[in-house]
Design an enzyme around this catalytic site. Structure first.
Site, short mmCIF file in Angstrom:
data_model
loop_
_atom_site.label_atom_id
_atom_site.label_comp_id
_atom_site.label_asym_id
_atom_site.label_seq_id
_atom_site.Cartn_x
_atom_site.Cartn_y
_atom_site.Cartn_z
N LYS A 49 17.68 2.37 4.97
CA LYS A 49 17.99 3.80 4.92
C LYS A 49 19.47 4.02 5.23
CE LYS A 49 13.24 4.89 6.05
NZ LYS A 49 12.24 5.07 7.10
N GLN A 93 10.23 6.96 12.83
CA GLN A 93 9.94 5.68 12.17
C GLN A 93 8.59 5.15 12.67
OE1 GLN A 93 12.04 4.22 9.76
NE2 GLN A 93 10.31 2.86 9.44
N ASP A 116 10.22 13.71 5.85
CA ASP A 116 9.15 12.75 5.54
C ASP A 116 7.89 13.49 5.10
OD1 ASP A 116 9.61 10.07 5.45
OD2 ASP A 116 9.25 9.69 7.59
#
Ligand code: NDP
Length: 289
Positions: A49, A93, A116
């Site tokens: 990322k 995460q 997300d």
């Protein structure tokens, strides 16, 4: 050999587009990644990322907590980040240690910064087929990959194998929104082979290396392999600590049977990163308006 659904190629096209959009925007979109602990796999995803962000001109702030951090501590940070105008996207995460409740932490992220797409608000908007929401990055990546190769979904029998909150459920909803006839299979499905053989398109996200073998597929099918597994089998030689990245589908066994397949690596994984940054740029645009 089946048509290769090349996620890297599509990702590269998306990255050029995003680069241009960010230049035009005149604001550097900023993503905060919250990580708990130091899992090797998570470190690898985060570094992907960071690299992608650098490529397109976005910023990433990586906050790492000790494994034993308290839930309240992370939530307090999330609230501060929600209020910070310099931050446009926040992601947790996954996975995180068992003493923490991922759903609870994620639900403190402001939906406008939930790039997300995993807050209850954004999942509800997905269920409503409302474009105001952010679609989870992996789901968005699966759909964008199929779209890039002009694979029609309307009226097709699509089997989603896996029903996690992260991949299977949102992907099944998104496929349904595209007018596919969706069946969802999971570990309690009575006859998985019967289900896979009946499908036109199979999306697999189960986390079992090379589980879908030649007996599960037939000619004419499209296979999207979401799985990312580290496996020692298949290495030219056994090297301690060395593992190979493989999907949930036995690529070599099925590639000459089906009509199209996404590889691992270089398939959905590459798309997921690009989709996350598409969401971030969109979030930034909406916030700076
Ligand atoms: P989870 O472990 O959360 O969920 C796995 C799902 O697969 C569950 O619904 C489970 O069923 C089902 N399942 C497990 N075994 C079988 C089986 N033998 N037959 C049918 N269904 C089965 O995993 P995730 O959804 O988070 O991830 C799945 C895979 O995708 C992993 O390899 C992960 O690394 C990868 N992944 C890849 C991403 C990418 O960007 N490409 C992003 C996120 C994940 P049940 O519900 O009954 O337990």
């Amino acid at each position: 050999m089946a048509l290769l659904l090349d996620g890297k190629k599509v990702r590269d096209a998306i990255s050029k587009e995003l680069q241009k959009e960010i230049e035009e925007l005149g604001v550097k979109p900023c993503l905060v990644i919250l990580q708990v602990g130091d899992l090797e796999e998570s470190n690898a995803y985060i570094s992907q990322k960071q690299k992608f962000a650098e490529l397109v001109g976005a910023a990433v702030i990586h906050k790492r907590y000790e494994k034993d951090v308290s839930q309240d501590f992370i939530i307090a940070d999330v609230e501060n980040l929600n209020a910070d105008e310099g931050v446009h996207g926040i992601i947790l995460q996954l996975p995180i240690p068992a003493h923490l409740n991922a759903g609870k932490i994620i639900d403190h992220i402001a939906p406008a910064k939930d790039v997300d797409g995993l807050t209850a608000t954004n999942l509800k908007l997905l269920a409503q087929n409302n474009a105001e929401g952010f679609v989870p990055a992996t789901t968005k990546g699966v759909l964008a990959l199929l779209d890039a190769y002009k694979i029609e979904l309307a009226g097709k029998k699509v089997l989603m194998v896996g029903r996690s909150m992260l991949v299977g459920k949102p992907t099944a909803l998104a496929l349904l929104n595209k007018n596919a006839s969706v069946t969802v299979a999971h570990s309690k499905t009575a006859d998985l082979k019967k289900e896979t053989l009946a499908a036109d398109i199979i999306v697999v996200a189960i986390g079992k290396p090379r589980y879908i073998t030649s007996e599960y597929v037939r000619s004419g099918q499209v296979i999207v392999d979401v799985g990312i597994n580290l496996d020692t089998v298949g290495l030219k030689e056994e090297i301690p600590g060395k593992r190979k990245l493989v999907g949930d589908v036995d690529f070599d066994a099925v590639k000459d049977i089906v009509s199209a397949i996404s590889p691992v690596p270089g398939g959905v994984g590459a798309m997921t990163v690009a989709s996350l940054f598409e969401n971030l740029v969109e979030a930034c645009k909406r916030q700076v308006k």
